[in-house]
Design an enzyme around this catalytic site. Structure first.
Site, short mmCIF file in Angstrom:
data_model
loop_
_atom_site.label_atom_id
_atom_site.label_comp_id
_atom_site.label_asym_id
_atom_site.label_seq_id
_atom_site.Cartn_x
_atom_site.Cartn_y
_atom_site.Cartn_z
N ARG A 268 0.86 -1.21 0.00
CA ARG A 268 0.00 0.00 0.00
C ARG A 268 0.88 1.24 0.00
O ARG A 268 1.98 1.23 0.56
CB ARG A 268 -0.93 0.00 1.22
CG ARG A 268 -1.94 -1.13 1.16
CD ARG A 268 -2.86 -1.12 2.37
NE ARG A 268 -3.53 -2.41 2.46
CZ ARG A 268 -4.84 -2.59 2.33
NH1 ARG A 268 -5.65 -1.56 2.17
NH2 ARG A 268 -5.37 -3.80 2.41
N HIS B 178 12.40 -2.62 -3.68
CA HIS B 178 11.56 -2.77 -4.86
C HIS B 178 12.27 -3.69 -5.87
O HIS B 178 13.46 -3.51 -6.11
CB HIS B 178 11.26 -1.41 -5.48
CG HIS B 178 10.37 -1.52 -6.67
ND1 HIS B 178 9.01 -1.73 -6.55
CD2 HIS B 178 10.64 -1.52 -8.00
CE1 HIS B 178 8.49 -1.83 -7.77
NE2 HIS B 178 9.46 -1.71 -8.66
C1 GAR Z 1 9.88 -8.50 -2.77
O1 GAR Z 1 10.35 -9.00 -3.99
C2 GAR Z 1 9.79 -7.00 -2.80
O2 GAR Z 1 10.79 -6.41 -3.56
C3 GAR Z 1 8.44 -6.80 -3.45
O3 GAR Z 1 7.63 -7.77 -2.84
C4 GAR Z 1 8.43 -8.91 -2.54
C5 GAR Z 1 8.19 -9.30 -1.09
O4 GAR Z 1 8.81 -10.50 -0.80
N1 GAR Z 1 7.96 -5.49 -3.22
C6 GAR Z 1 7.25 -4.80 -4.12
O5 GAR Z 1 6.93 -5.24 -5.20
C7 GAR Z 1 6.87 -3.38 -3.68
N2 GAR Z 1 6.42 -2.62 -4.77
P1 GAR Z 1 9.00 -10.98 0.71
O6 GAR Z 1 7.64 -10.85 1.41
O7 GAR Z 1 9.41 -12.41 0.58
O8 GAR Z 1 10.05 -10.13 1.35
#
Ligand code: GAR
Length: 196
Positions: free
Chosen positions: A93, A111
């Site tokens: 969010r 990111h």
């Molecule tokens: C990660 O790859 C992070 O970079 C991405 O969500 C994933 C969470 O993984 N974030 C986004 O896309 C934000 N825009 P995790 O819960 O295993 O850390």
């Protein structure tokens, strides 16, 4: 030892990498509070298993909006836990003034792309669809834009011809788990310098 607050919506593998770096002695920090907008997110279970205080953020039924009251509540909870640096780890969010204003220069995000390329959701799929030959990950300070604030660290990975969204995301995550603890250490150093 800096006190971290973690916000996540997913599996929490980045939070795990932070915990691993703390346990290995390569990051002088402690995680004081973990919050998730999704009550079933595995990040909360990981936090509970590691005996870290954790809670669900009530977003009042909104699917993707982060209502102001919820942001104020999060700011209050983080302050009460003594959090000095807020780390978004897969939090889905957008933050706005009610929360940002309480932690100026103290909220960072990871990111899964080389920003400014591919902000927003499913950045690894965006990279594949754009025919990129390289992607990666970025840690940056959070402002009110979508994946826009100043960059702290980046790491690149190749996009291979037979990549699926899953294989590319997995390759990016290996780098995320390496650079996020390093970037937290860097952000911590900068805060210490600023207070000198
Ligand atoms: C990660 O790859 C992070 O970079 C991405 O969500 C994933 C969470 O993984 N974030 C986004 O896309 C934000 N825009 P995790 O819960 O295993 O850390």
């Amino acid at each position: 030892m800096i006190r971290l607050g973690i916000l996540g919506s997913g599996s929490g593998s980045n939070m795990q990498a932070i915990l691993d770096a703390i346990a290995a002695g390569t990051l002088a920090a402690e995680i004081s509070l973990v919050l998730s907008d999704l009550p079933e997110a595995y990040i909360l279970e990981r936090a509970a298993r590691a005996d870290i205080p954790n809670a669900h953020i009530d977003c009042h039924g909104f699917k993707s909006k982060f209502p102001d009251e919820a942001q104020l509540q999060v700011a209050h909870d983080l302050k009460e836990a003594g959090v000095e640096l807020v780390c978004l780890a897969g939090f889905m969010r957008l933050l706005r003034a009610p929360l940002l204003d309480h932690f100026p220069g103290r909220i960072i995000n990871i990111h899964p792309s080389l920003l400014p390329d591919f902000p927003g959701l499913y950045a690894w799929t965006q990279a594949l669809e754009a025919g990129a030959t390289e992607s990666g990950c970025t840690v940056h300070y959070v402002d009110s834009g979508m994946d826009t604030g100043p960059i702290i660290a980046q790491a690149a990975v190749p996009v291979l011809p037979d990549d699926s969204p899953e294989t590319l995301h997995a390759r990016i995550q290996i780098q995320e788990h390496r650079i996020y603890p390093e970037a937290i250490a860097e952000a911590t150093r900068r805060l210490a310098e600023d207070s000198d």
